[in-house]
Design a protein around this motif. Structure first.
Motif, PDB file in Angstrom:
ATOM      1  N   UNK A   1       0.840  -1.207   0.000  1.00 26.52           N
ATOM      2  CA  UNK A   1       0.000   0.000   0.000  1.00 26.52           C
ATOM      3  C   UNK A   1       0.873   1.254   0.000  1.00 26.52           C
ATOM      4  N   UNK A   2       1.966   1.193   0.747  1.00 27.37           N
ATOM      5  CA  UNK A   2       2.877   2.339   0.813  1.00 27.37           C
ATOM      6  C   UNK A   2       3.528   2.581  -0.555  1.00 27.37           C
ATOM      7  N   UNK A   3       3.955   1.511  -1.202  1.00 26.12           N
ATOM      8  CA  UNK A   3       4.578   1.641  -2.529  1.00 26.12           C
ATOM      9  C   UNK A   3       3.576   2.240  -3.511  1.00 26.12           C
ATOM     10  N   UNK A   4       2.351   1.734  -3.462  1.00 26.86           N
ATOM     11  CA  UNK A   4       1.316   2.249  -4.371  1.00 26.86           C
ATOM     12  C   UNK A   4       1.048   3.724  -4.093  1.00 26.86           C
ATOM     13  N   UNK A   5       1.066   4.075  -2.810  1.00 32.31           N
ATOM     14  CA  UNK A   5       0.811   5.463  -2.430  1.00 32.31           C
ATOM     15  C   UNK A   5       1.905   6.384  -2.986  1.00 32.31           C
ATOM     16  N   UNK A   6       3.129   5.931  -2.902  1.00 35.36           N
ATOM     17  CA  UNK A   6       4.236   6.722  -3.441  1.00 35.36           C
ATOM     18  C   UNK A   6       4.069   6.947  -4.937  1.00 35.36           C
ATOM     19  N   UNK A   7       3.630   5.885  -5.614  1.00 35.44           N
ATOM     20  CA  UNK A   7       3.548   5.987  -7.066  1.00 35.44           C
ATOM     21  C   UNK A   7       2.414   6.885  -7.520  1.00 35.44           C
ATOM     22  N   UNK A   8       1.360   6.940  -6.719  1.00 36.64           N
ATOM     23  CA  UNK A   8       0.190   7.698  -7.161  1.00 36.64           C
ATOM     24  C   UNK A   8       0.056   9.047  -6.463  1.00 36.64           C
ATOM     25  N   UNK A   9       0.816   9.231  -5.412  1.00 39.40           N
ATOM     26  CA  UNK A   9       0.664  10.441  -4.610  1.00 39.40           C
ATOM     27  C   UNK A   9       1.008  11.679  -5.432  1.00 39.40           C
ATOM     28  N   UNK A  10       0.142  12.645  -5.412  1.00 35.12           N
ATOM     29  CA  UNK A  10       0.384  13.868  -6.173  1.00 35.12           C
ATOM     30  C   UNK A  10       0.591  15.076  -5.261  1.00 35.12           C
ATOM     31  N   UNK A  11       0.661  14.786  -3.981  1.00 32.62           N
ATOM     32  CA  UNK A  11       0.801  15.914  -3.064  1.00 32.62           C
ATOM     33  C   UNK A  11       2.211  16.478  -3.169  1.00 32.62           C
ATOM     34  N   UNK A  12       2.382  17.711  -2.724  1.00 27.90           N
ATOM     35  CA  UNK A  12       3.658  18.415  -2.857  1.00 27.90           C
ATOM     36  C   UNK A  12       4.645  17.982  -1.775  1.00 27.90           C
ATOM     37  N   UNK A  13       4.974  16.705  -1.793  1.00 28.76           N
ATOM     38  CA  UNK A  13       6.015  16.241  -0.884  1.00 28.76           C
ATOM     39  C   UNK A  13       7.290  16.166  -1.710  1.00 28.76           C
ATOM     40  N   UNK A  14       8.360  16.764  -1.222  1.00 27.05           N
ATOM     41  CA  UNK A  14       9.569  16.824  -2.048  1.00 27.05           C
ATOM     42  C   UNK A  14      10.171  15.439  -2.227  1.00 27.05           C
ATOM     43  N   UNK A  15      10.973  15.339  -3.285  1.00 24.35           N
ATOM     44  CA  UNK A  15      11.623  14.069  -3.578  1.00 24.35           C
ATOM     45  C   UNK A  15      12.509  13.638  -2.414  1.00 24.35           C
ATOM     46  N   UNK A  16      13.194  14.609  -1.835  1.00 20.93           N
ATOM     47  CA  UNK A  16      14.110  14.249  -0.755  1.00 20.93           C
ATOM     48  C   UNK A  16      13.343  13.744   0.468  1.00 20.93           C
ATOM     49  N   UNK A  17      12.173  14.336   0.714  1.00 21.72           N
ATOM     50  CA  UNK A  17      11.334  13.880   1.820  1.00 21.72           C
ATOM     51  C   UNK A  17      10.833  12.468   1.544  1.00 21.72           C
ATOM     52  N   UNK A  18      10.394  12.232   0.299  1.00 20.31           N
ATOM     53  CA  UNK A  18       9.914  10.889  -0.057  1.00 20.31           C
ATOM     54  C   UNK A  18      11.029   9.864   0.109  1.00 20.31           C
ATOM     55  N   UNK A  19      12.218  10.284  -0.327  1.00 24.56           N
ATOM     56  CA  UNK A  19      13.354   9.370  -0.226  1.00 24.56           C
ATOM     57  C   UNK A  19      13.613   9.007   1.235  1.00 24.56           C
ATOM     58  N   UNK A  20      13.550  10.013   2.094  1.00 20.73           N
ATOM     59  CA  UNK A  20      13.774   9.750   3.519  1.00 20.73           C
ATOM     60  C   UNK A  20      12.730   8.762   4.042  1.00 20.73           C
TER      61      UNK A  20
END
Lengths: 185, 407
Positions: B150-169
């Motif tokens: 579910x987390x992986x799917x959320x990352x792939x579809x998430x369109x919110x303004x979370x920066x790449x570096x934040x996502x990476x963390x």
């Protein structure tokens, strides 16, 4: 050696700073088919043909004392679009290569910080941006012609910017170790 | 305080969206934040927000983090119920799985002792505990896999303004917190496998010693034991396969973003003059300097082609010759300035030269004339008087008189 196809065209474009990628046919196919032979030919006249790991070609640049004005402009333009892409939360390469861009929608004047950075390299408005994009088209980093009005897309050789960013993100000692190892054909 | 189930479920039925929002919020929540959520998710029945807030507390859906605190948490049993109802999953932590492994080991020791003592009752109890632990491990593994996917799917579809570096963390957190440590536990030579092998050996011994006669149940437990072992490894290997490309992609993007941000920060802080070439992407450009154009090359070639052939000069090396012609000529030219100085101003320089030196040829006269015209001590003034034809020994020069004065 004399049988290398499109040699004159390839040389003519590379010496002007052009990067040859899959959008540059038939030169790219010719280079891809015999990269070592072309590299050997150019090495004979003191030029290093670089075959980038992302599969495009360019001449290794010198380190000129006088830096052309366009280099800082291109660098700042590129870093800003990457910074903007990172803030969108999507993988940067997907963002850069996965869409066409409209010049007027570019983020370079959307924030005061970006505008100030662009002013430092004498890029003040969208007209200047268009001129910069034309130069980037000449070196094979973007494609402007043949697309919609005011539209452009990034080409594969833009990976050189990503390589530079990865280099800048590394600690200094690693950067120095890698600096002497260009990816060469 | 016991909660009335009827009241609890009635409230839940009328506040499903609110409960979902509270569950999504997670962690601690203040009364003010809770009231905002209540207003944003009104009840299906008419009700004041204050009433909803009071009922949330009375029904122990939200409980204070500590007695008297104004910060609240969703009660754990409610959170688990909502997770179940909304088909969401919480990942099992490596510590939880290690706890199960430890529990299996302890149960195994008790089972071994019971077998040694031929204590049928203890064998039965230990057998039940093994079954319970296995069911929990299986359920937690499934829930963990569900949560990671579910987390992986959320990352792939998430369109919110979370920066790449934040996502990476965040993805690094998942990778380092759940996937990698869990694989260490469940791999073929890990502690889970060792505990399972020991448990299986003891279950086999119980069957052989005939201390546990429920053979179908024993067989079921053995099958389940093997199934869970294989399942655990497969689940986390699959999870790693799912998460690895995302991790790699975000890792690369994060570094690219970091490089660009560093370059821009330096430019912003120190200005272009101190930015340095290390931030530029070099491009090979041939810079031509002082290169003649086509017209200049043509002219040079034409001059070479059209130049009349002449023999090379012959140098005279004879020392006995007393009057080397060129030297005498040069000395004459050098003497002219002193000679003319005495007679300044001269109204007609060419006429003066020919009068003084009538034996000189045209070339000598012109050389003397130009030497005086451009001499730094004299001022030459061209006139538009009537043209005069000056006769030389080998030709004729036509010109208006030129006045020479001192500067």
């Amino acid at each position: 050696m004399n049988e290398l196809p499109h040699l004159a065209n390839i040389f003519d474009r590379l010496k002007r700073g052009c990067h040859l990628g899959p959008d540059d046919e038939p030169e790219f196919s010719a280079l891809s088919a015999r990269p070592k032979e072309y590299a050997g030919y150019f090495a004979g006249i003191g030029l290093t043909l670089v075959h980038h790991e992302r599969d495009f070609f360019y001449f290794e640049p010198d380190n000129p004392e006088a830096v052309p004005d366009t280099l800082p402009r291109i660098a700042v333009f590129s870093y800003i679009i990457i910074d903007h892409a990172a803030n969108q939360g999507r993988p940067i390469e997907e963002f850069i290569f996965g869409q066409n861009f409209l010049v007027t929608n570019l983020p370079h004047f959307s924030l005061d910080r970006y505008s100030a950075l662009m002013r430092q390299v004498d890029v003040h408005d969208f007209g200047d941006l268009r001129a910069l994009l034309n130069r980037m088209e000449q070196i094979g980093w973007v494609k402007v012609k043949g697309l919609g009005e005011d539209e452009f897309r990034f080409l594969r050789p833009f990976h050189r910017v990503f390589s530079k960013c990865l280099e800048l993100a590394q600690p200094p000692e690693i950067t120095q170790a890698n600096a002497s190892q260009p990816v060469e054909t | 305080m016991k909660v009335n189930p009827q009241s609890f479920f009635n409230f839940c039925a009328n506040h499903a969206t609110l409960l979902r929002s509270l569950a999504d919020h997670g962690g601690e929540i203040s009364e003010a934040d809770a009231m905002r959520l209540i207003r944003a998710n009104p009840s299906t029945v008419e009700e004041l927000p204050e009433t909803a807030w009071r009922r949330l507390c009375e029904l122990q859906i939200l409980i204070p983090t500590e007695p008297g605190s104004e910060v609240f948490l969703m009660a754990d049993p409610v959170a688990r119920l909502l997770t179940y109802l909304f088909n969401e999953a919480n990942p099992a932590t490596p510590e939880m799985i290690r706890g199960y492994v430890l529990s299996l080991e302890t149960t195994g020791k008790r089972l071994a002792r019971a077998l040694d003592e031929e204590n049928v009752q203890q064998v039965k109890l230990a057998f039940e505990e093994v079954g319970l632990a296995l069911r929990r491990i299986h359920a937690d593994l499934n829930e963990t896999q569900h949560a990671i996917l579910a987390e992986v799917a959320r990352y792939k579809t998430e369109r919110s303004r979370v920066t790449v570096r934040e996502k990476y963390r965040r993805i690094v957190h998942w990778m380092e917190r759940y996937v990698e440590p869990m694989i260490d536990i469940v791999r073929a030579d890990g502690p889970l496998r060792a505990a399972f092998d020991e448990t299986e050996r003891l279950l086999q011994r119980a069957r052989e010693d005939a201390l546990f006669n429920d053979h179908p149940a024993l067989a079921r437990n053995l099958r389940f034991l093997r199934l869970v072992g294989v399942h655990a490894l497969r689940v986390f290997t699959q999870c790693r396969k799912e998460i690895q490309p995302l991790y790699e992609s975000l890792r690369r993007s994060s570094f690219i973003a970091e490089g660009a941000a560093r370059a821009l920060e330096k430019l912003q802080a120190e200005g272009l003059s101190k930015w340095g070439n290390e931030h530029l992407i070099g491009i090979s450009v041939w810079r031509f300097q002082n290169v003649p154009g086509d017209a200049a090359i043509s002219l040079a070639l034409r001059r070479v082609i059209e130049h009349p052939p002449e023999p090379p000069p012959v140098l005279e090396f004879a020392a006995e010759r007393e009057d080397p012609g060129e030297l005498v000529r040069l000395m004459w030219l050098d003497s002219l300035s002193e000679l003319v100085r005495e007679e300044l101003p001269v109204e007609d320089l060419m006429g003066w030269l020919l009068k003084k030196y009538p034996a000189r040829n045209t070339a000598d006269v012109l050389a003397g004339f130009s030497g005086l015209v451009f001499h730094r001590d004299f001022q030459a003034t061209f006139t538009d008087k009537k043209l005069i034809a000056y006769q030389t020994t080998d030709g004729e020069i036509e010109a208006s008189p030129l006045i020479l004065t001192s500067t």
